[in-house]
Design an enzyme around this catalytic site. Structure first.
Site, PDB file in Angstrom:
ATOM      1  N   LYS A   1     108.192  87.427 -14.585  1.00  0.00           N
ATOM      2  CA  LYS A   1     107.097  88.237 -14.155  1.00  0.00           C
ATOM      3  C   LYS A   1     107.705  89.801 -13.907  1.00  0.00           C
ATOM      4  O   LYS A   1     108.675  90.152 -13.306  1.00  0.00           O
ATOM      5  CB  LYS A   1     106.598  87.775 -12.921  1.00  0.00           C
ATOM      6  CG  LYS A   1     105.004  88.201 -12.655  1.00  0.00           C
ATOM      7  CD  LYS A   1     104.554  87.434 -11.275  1.00  0.00           C
ATOM      8  CE  LYS A   1     103.438  87.808 -10.788  1.00  0.00           C
ATOM      9  NZ  LYS A   1     102.931  87.431  -9.381  1.00  0.00           N
TER      10      LYS A   1
HETATM   11  C1  E4P Z   1      99.875  86.902  -8.633  1.00  0.00           C
HETATM   12  O1  E4P Z   1     100.500  86.779  -9.797  1.00  0.00           O
HETATM   13  C2  E4P Z   1      99.611  87.871  -7.762  1.00  0.00           C
HETATM   14  O2  E4P Z   1     100.919  88.459  -7.600  1.00  0.00           O
HETATM   15  C3  E4P Z   1      98.781  87.674  -6.486  1.00  0.00           C
HETATM   16  O3  E4P Z   1      97.709  87.210  -7.382  1.00  0.00           O
HETATM   17  C4  E4P Z   1      98.445  88.778  -5.944  1.00  0.00           C
HETATM   18  O4  E4P Z   1      97.528  88.333  -4.890  1.00  0.00           O
HETATM   19  P1  E4P Z   1      97.065  89.225  -3.703  1.00  0.00           P
HETATM   20  O5  E4P Z   1      96.338  90.366  -3.858  1.00  0.00           O
HETATM   21  O6  E4P Z   1      96.228  88.257  -3.007  1.00  0.00           O
HETATM   22  O7  E4P Z   1      98.338  89.428  -2.834  1.00  0.00           O
END
Ligand code: E4P
Length: 221
Positions: free
Chosen positions: A87
């Protein structure tokens, strides 16, 4: 549409895996910290445990923000298991890193995407997944789901292979709307996933069926 769970909590990942509908996991540094996981070795060990629970894609986020370090970190993460997806944040060096991993055949997830332009760059750099953050866009008073719609339209017109991973999902309505608007994947907390089960007519209907069954059984005795 694939279902990923958005957590680093092992019990919740196991619960979703046991449901038989889980296609993968996404994590981020905040989610790891929430589980009290810190330090490179502990983080690597934790990813290993997640990959042992699910055969689906597991997104592991790099902490580095410069190209060389991202590549080093990403290559170490990719060694953990075959189902690790690297990622990478939507920044200039991130684009270079996405292209590097594309050329190596290592899958990637481009994170922190908030515009269609960023999604075009991620696709051009060969990201496996692009992660638009729906909830965080809603939080500032914009329409997060419109971004999913726009990216889906652009990717279809241009024939990009990158999969749209709707992230920052807060509730069941987000999941349904992401499906309607062309997301290939939705990543969400376990409670949002389980909220899809809920309907009062299901609960009432089941209570009535069971009561009628009980009544009929008593009548036979
Ligand atoms: C996933 O890949 C993201 O990091 C995550 O969905 C972020 O979510 P949030 O905005 O609830 O922190």
């Amino acid at each position: 549409m694939k279902f990923f769970i958005d957590t680093a909590n092992l019990e919740q990942i196991q619960e979703a895996q046991d449901l038989g509908i889980l296609d993968g996991v996404t994590t981020n540094p905040s989610l790891m910290a929430k589980e009290g996981i810190s330090g490179t070795n502990n983080v690597m060990q934790h990813y290993k445990k997640i990959c042992e629970i699910t055969p689906g894609d597991v997104s592991a986020e790099v902490i580095a923000t410069d190209f060389k370090e991202m590549v080093k970190e990403g290559e170490a993460l990719a060694e953990i298991a075959d189902n690790i997806v690297i990622k990478i944040p939507m920044i200039k060096d991130g684009i270079k890193a996405l292209a590097y991993f594309r050329d190596k055949g290592i899958p990637t997830n481009c994170t922190l995407v908030f515009s269609a332009g960023q999604a075009i760059l991620a696709a051009k750099a060969g990201a496996t997944y692009v992660s638009p953050f729906i909830g965080r866009i809603d939080d500032i008073g914009w329409e997060g789901m419109q971004l999913i719609h726009d990216i889906a339209e652009i990717y279809a017109v241009q024939g990009y292979d990158t999969e749209i991973l709707a992230a920052s999902i807060r509730n069941g309505k987000h999941i349904v709307d992401a499906a309607k608007n062309g997301a290939d994947v939705v990543t969400c907390p376990l409670d949002a996933m389980l909220s899809l089960l809920k309907h009062p007519l299901t609960d009432n209907g089941l209570a009535k069926f069971l009561a009628d069954h009980e009544k009929a059984a008593k009548a036979v005795k």
